[in-house]
Design an enzyme around this catalytic site. Structure first.
Site, mmCIF file in Angstrom:
data_model
loop_
_atom_site.group_PDB
_atom_site.id
_atom_site.type_symbol
_atom_site.label_atom_id
_atom_site.label_comp_id
_atom_site.label_asym_id
_atom_site.label_seq_id
_atom_site.Cartn_x
_atom_site.Cartn_y
_atom_site.Cartn_z
ATOM 1 N N GLU A 1 40.421 46.815 32.198
ATOM 2 C CA GLU A 1 40.524 47.714 31.053
ATOM 3 C C GLU A 1 39.863 49.068 31.343
ATOM 4 O O GLU A 1 40.246 50.081 30.783
ATOM 5 C CB GLU A 1 39.849 47.067 29.831
ATOM 6 C CG GLU A 1 40.755 47.025 28.619
ATOM 7 C CD GLU A 1 40.176 46.231 27.468
ATOM 8 O OE1 GLU A 1 40.949 45.500 26.841
ATOM 9 O OE2 GLU A 1 38.958 46.321 27.178
ATOM 10 N N LYS B 1 50.216 46.010 19.915
ATOM 11 C CA LYS B 1 49.821 45.800 18.514
ATOM 12 C C LYS B 1 50.794 46.506 17.577
ATOM 13 O O LYS B 1 51.233 45.935 16.581
ATOM 14 C CB LYS B 1 48.411 46.359 18.272
ATOM 15 C CG LYS B 1 47.306 45.578 18.944
ATOM 16 C CD LYS B 1 45.966 46.128 18.501
ATOM 17 C CE LYS B 1 44.850 45.615 19.380
ATOM 18 N NZ LYS B 1 43.585 46.307 19.161
ATOM 19 N N HIS C 1 43.958 25.500 47.742
ATOM 20 C CA HIS C 1 45.037 24.511 47.784
ATOM 21 C C HIS C 1 46.211 24.919 46.905
ATOM 22 O O HIS C 1 47.093 24.106 46.626
ATOM 23 C CB HIS C 1 44.483 23.141 47.381
ATOM 24 C CG HIS C 1 43.442 22.656 48.348
ATOM 25 N ND1 HIS C 1 43.707 21.738 49.332
ATOM 26 C CD2 HIS C 1 42.149 23.018 48.505
ATOM 27 C CE1 HIS C 1 42.614 21.540 50.048
ATOM 28 N NE2 HIS C 1 41.651 22.302 49.572
HETATM 29 O O1 PA5 Z 1 36.825 45.969 25.451
HETATM 30 C C1 PA5 Z 1 37.367 46.179 24.375
HETATM 31 O O2 PA5 Z 1 37.066 47.166 23.693
HETATM 32 C C2 PA5 Z 1 38.394 45.239 23.808
HETATM 33 O O3 PA5 Z 1 38.682 44.205 24.652
HETATM 34 C C3 PA5 Z 1 37.868 44.655 22.504
HETATM 35 O O4 PA5 Z 1 36.651 44.021 22.762
HETATM 36 C C4 PA5 Z 1 38.849 43.677 21.886
HETATM 37 O O5 PA5 Z 1 40.083 44.307 21.704
HETATM 38 C C5 PA5 Z 1 38.325 43.177 20.556
HETATM 39 O O6 PA5 Z 1 38.100 44.238 19.683
HETATM 40 P P1 PA5 Z 1 37.218 44.063 18.383
HETATM 41 O O7 PA5 Z 1 35.840 43.709 18.782
HETATM 42 O O8 PA5 Z 1 37.280 45.390 17.698
HETATM 43 O O9 PA5 Z 1 37.853 42.958 17.552
#
Ligand code: PA5
Length: 447
Positions: free
Chosen positions: A286, A422, A307
């Site tokens: 990310e 989303k 394996h």
């Molecule tokens: O690293 C990030 O920002 C994302 O992976 C969020 O943690 C994830 O989308 C969850 O978001 P939230 O904590 O707002 O529910």
């Protein structure tokens, strides 16, 4: 200590390229330290291991004790950065079989990390006849996956306990002031913990996001923070690549990227680190995967995956990937292989040998084989799997990831691409505000 063994990759590296990358890395490290890079409003994690809110930390311990004394089961609701860190640490230190072990701490089930109805039903069924507590974690407070799960488990808690008792069993970790979850918690009188504004989800494991579930599992969160703090002080004080294993790791992974490697494969020889690998995948994926750039993070647990994926890595991994192996030098829970009369299984050559030694020989054999096959191996060494070392590992990788992002020329703290699915999902579900897109998407799908 996070120690990088890089002698196995030296033959792959051109010295001029190395020097150029050292300069880039030092510059990127400076950008991070000076706080003048992109995403610099998300640098709360940099000094967190010492600058954390001590009052809240004490509250986390208090809440964990309450949960331990009053619940058989803790339901942890969250996704991405609001879930992976806690699960990674619990499984690494306590075991992936944590819930099957005989112990004095509650079972911990993670939910709201998918939209699978069967997973949800399964966890609801596992709560039958058990005293439960819930920790819902969402920085935004609006993420669909945890929101659905929280609706279900809030109803479950409300149906089992009085309003007053229910309020004592629900803990919300979210934004300090705003958001749907914060409002709901305040209305219902739920205890809240804070995801700091300046700490993004994937950097939040050492905040209440990770610490509450981790503490409920009986893990020493002081030692975890101490490990992270020591790594933090190293990163802050050792700024030259030669003496910083973290920065040297940044140099090498970015060199491999420039040499055309598309994937970084995080490898562990301990199955309990499988979820830690998942945390790493989110952290790096990310943070770096944007603007058409970035190494695709993948992971394996060896020798298990030797394996299955071992064949591919050995014979088709060259040029595609390099491996970053996390290795622990000591094992607190070793097993000595016995001797058997008649040696029917032919294994008596291992009699009296520790399994950790066999595991290490497998690692060395694999290192040689994969290196020979053209897949470079970086080896990160730590003492053993415990709170202190896992704290070190967390911080060192967070730091490496942030510096790496700046080397790559991306903002390591945003995740704009996460929104695309989303928007489509909301439109297809007919969420108010997304109506205009619904028809177009349905036509595209032939619905
Ligand atoms: O690293 C990030 O920002 C994302 O992976 C969020 O943690 C994830 O989308 C969850 O978001 P939230 O904590 O707002 O529910």
């Amino acid at each position: 200590m996070f120690k990088l063994e890089d002698r196995y990759v030296q033959s792959f590296i051109n010295q001029a390229d190395y020097s150029a990358m050292v300069s880039k890395t030092v510059a990127a490290d400076k950008i991070l330290r000076d706080g003048n890079g992109e995403g610099n409003d998300y640098l709360g994690w940099v000094n967190l291991p010492e600058n954390y809110d001590k009052e809240e930390f004490a509250e986390i311990k208090k809440a964990a004790e309450y949960i331990k004394n009053n619940a058989d089961v803790l339901i942890v609701i969250g996704i991405g950065g609001s879930y992976l860190g806690a699960r990674a640490v619990i499984e690494a230190i306590k075991s992936p079989n944590y819930n099957l072990l005989k112990k004095s701490t509650p079972q911990i089930y993670f939910i709201g990390n998918s939209i699978s109805p069967s997973s949800l039903n399964e966890i609801v069924a596992l709560c039958e006849g058990k005293d439960i507590a819930v920790n819902v974690i969402s920085k935004s407070g609006t993420t669909t996956e945890p929101a659905i799960a929280f609706r279900v488990f809030r109803e479950l808690v409300n149906s089992r306990y009085s309003k007053e008792e229910a309020a004592k069993r629900i803990f919300c970790t979210t934004d300090k002031n705003k958001g749907t979850l914060k409002e709901l918690a305040d209305n219902e009188g739920y205890k809240t913990f804070v995801v700091p504004d300046d700490v993004g989800g994937r950097y939040s494991v050492l905040t209440a996001v990770g610490l509450l579930p981790i503490a409920v599992a009986g893990i020493d969160i002081d030692a975890l923070m101490k490990g992270a703090a020591d790594a933090m002080n190293d990163c802050a004080s050792i700024r030259d690549v030669e003496n910083s294993d973290v920065l040297r790791y940044v140099v090498l992974r970015n060199l491999f990227y420039n040499y055309g490697r598309k994937c970084e494969c995080f490898v562990s020889y301990e199955p309990s680190m499988a979820m830690f690998n998942e945390w790493l995948k989110q952290l790096f994926g990310e943070s770096e995967g944007k603007d058409g750039k970035g190494l695709f993070p993948v992971s394996t647990v060896f020798s298990t995956d030797l394996h299955s994926l071992g064949q591919f890595i050995q014979e088709s991994g060259k040029g595609l990937m390099f491996e970053t192996v996390v290795k622990f030098n000591n094992c607190d829970n070793d097993y000595v292989i016995g001797s058997q009369e008649g040696n029917l299984d032919g294994l008596n050559f291992l009699s009296g040998e520790k399994m950790s030694v066999v595991n290490e020989k497998a690692r060395l054999g694999t290192l040689l084989a994969h290196t020979e096959g053209g897949v470079e191996n970086l080896v990160i060494e730590l003492d053993k799997i415990d709170e202190y070392n896992i704290g070190q590992l967390i911080y060192s990788f967070e730091y490496a990831c942030a510096v790496s992002g700046y080397v790559l020329g991306v903002n390591p703290f945003n995740q704009p691409g996460v929104e695309s699915y989303k928007k489509n999902m909301f439109a297809l579900l007919g969420k108010p505000g997304y109506e205009s897109e619904k028809e177009r998407l349905e036509n595209q799908l032939g619905l």
